[in-house]
Design an enzyme around this catalytic site. Structure first.
Site, short mmCIF file in Angstrom:
data_model
loop_
_atom_site.label_atom_id
_atom_site.label_comp_id
_atom_site.label_asym_id
_atom_site.label_seq_id
_atom_site.Cartn_x
_atom_site.Cartn_y
_atom_site.Cartn_z
CD GLN A 208 -1.73 -2.26 1.86
OE1 GLN A 208 -0.57 -2.68 1.87
NE2 GLN A 208 -2.71 -2.93 2.43
CG ASP A 249 -6.59 0.09 10.32
OD1 ASP A 249 -5.43 0.47 10.07
OD2 ASP A 249 -7.45 -0.16 9.45
O1 MRU Z 1 -5.20 -3.17 5.11
P1 MRU Z 1 -5.44 -1.71 4.85
O2 MRU Z 1 -4.79 -1.23 3.60
O3 MRU Z 1 -6.91 -1.36 4.94
O4 MRU Z 1 -4.71 -0.98 6.06
C1 MRU Z 1 -4.82 0.41 6.15
C2 MRU Z 1 -4.00 1.03 7.20
O5 MRU Z 1 -3.36 0.37 7.98
C3 MRU Z 1 -4.08 2.53 7.32
O6 MRU Z 1 -2.89 3.04 7.83
C4 MRU Z 1 -5.21 2.91 8.27
O7 MRU Z 1 -6.41 2.31 7.89
C5 MRU Z 1 -5.39 4.37 8.38
S1 MRU Z 1 -6.20 5.03 6.96
C6 MRU Z 1 -6.46 6.67 7.18
#
Ligand code: MRU
Length: 362
Positions: A208, A249
């Protein structure tokens, strides 16, 4: 497919098209940075699949998508009574809540829709309830937009005068309504400090950081450098970054914060180098029903993400794989949490409570 390279601000991560009988459009984040593809979601199952497969991802964006998913779930079904409507609502909320366990924004948004429906007079007809829930989903979407801009404004002074900052995963416009949380702080800083250099962990296993964050930062002309996750401590030791900022999260009542796997290691490395580690997150990411972070459910994802992500095997066939998608950074390693009402520092249960008391007074 739209043209790659268009600024993400011009193309919303999520967009509801039409009225109660409308549908949700999402940027398919699995196709970035190569292709900018828009996916239509017309059923709850479409939204469920989009969340599970990370077409839409990032805690706030997942919550917004789920809220619109509820609206889709109430379309084109016979709802002859209030009881039938609430039975359908319960079913749709349970289906969407089961998609991903760690980001609390998901259940927060779904509960908001349930409470919005419950607050309506019992004589309300199904169409009025549908309209009311769409308005609530839109409100969640708009509020997230405003929260992100406020987080940017509160966070920027923390990065004032720095040469370099490190971020992990994607906490940008793609993970939120727009602008992001950690990236909001970076974008707001970069307006007055155009020379700010941003190091981006690629963020294994699904990249990501390199696929999404580097793409977003470059759209906005930010000086961006991608590193392997394992290069982060070296970058700190070499003095290339003077702060780390990530999203979250779920944040427990004491400030322990779950975020993408690898975040905890970064916080440990930052502490070893006396570099401040910041979390940027809206109030919808706090779960004050959990006293500490060890109660946060950690999603485990498929082994194939770790050993098959490059189009060919990268480990011996049938080797055991452990693929936790998140980890928890203890509050003691977090210098401050930047949220839409200000900066929480030091990160303690009392300071978090005090910030929420202020929210509730507004
Ligand atoms: O698995 P993901 O891509 O949904 O994980 C996302 C994250 O860990 C982000 O850092 C988090 O959701 C914060 S988004 C503003």
């Amino acid at each position: 497919m739209s043209e790659p390279g268009k600024p993400s601000q011009d193309l919303p991560t999520l967009k509801w098209t039409g009225e109660v009988d409308g549908h949700l459009e999402l940027i398919d984040q699995t196709c970035l940075p190569g292709d900018l593809v828009i996916r239509d979601c017309r059923t709850v199952a479409d939204v469920e699949q989009a969340i599970c497969t990370l077409v839409v991802r990032g805690a706030p964006a997942i919550g917004i998508a789920a809220a619109y998913g509820v609206c889709l779930g109430l379309q084109a079904v016979e709802l002859p009574s209030r009881a039938a409507l609430f039975a359908q609502l319960d079913q749709v909320i349970s289906q969407l809540a089961a998609t991903r366990p760690t980001a609390v924004n998901l259940t927060w948004a779904l509960e908001r829709l349930r409470q919005a429906a419950l607050a309506l007079p019992s004589a309300s007809d199904p169409q009025a309830i549908r309209q009311h829930l769409l308005a609530e989903a839109r409100a969640i979407h708009d509020e997230d937009r405003r929260m992100c801009h406020a987080i940017g404004a509160y966070g920027a002074p923390l990065l004032a005068g720095l040469d370099g900052v490190l971020t992990h995963c994607n906490a940008g416009g793609l993970a939120t309504a727009e602008f992001g949380t950690a990236l909001a702080v970076i974008f707001a800083t970069q307006r007055t400090q155009p020379k700010l250099r941003v190091f981006v962990d690629e963020t294994r296993p699904l990249l990501q950081g390199s696929r999404l964050t580097a793409w977003e930062l470059r759209q906005q002309g930010v000086d961006t450098t991608v590193i392997c996750d394992s290069a982060a401590a070296h970058v700190m030791q070499a003095g290339l970054v003077q702060a780390v900022v990530t999203g979250a999260d779920r944040i427990a009542a004491n400030g322990d914060a779950a975020n993408k796997i690898g975040t905890y290691g970064l916080a440990v490395a930052a502490a070893a180098h006396d570099i401040p580690f910041y979390i940027a997150a809206p109030s919808s990411t706090f779960d004050r029903s959990l006293s500490t972070g060890d109660q946060i459910p950690i999603e485990e994802r498929a082994a194939a993400e770790v050993v098959g992500g490059w189009g060919r095997p990268t480990a011996p066939k049938d080797v055991a794989v452990y693929n936790p998608a998140f980890d928890v950074t203890p509050a003691r390693l977090i210098r401050a949490i930047i949220c839409e009402q200000g900066v929480i520092q030091p990160v303690t249960t009392a300071a978090i409570e005090q910030m929420f008391d202020c929210f509730e007074d507004i």
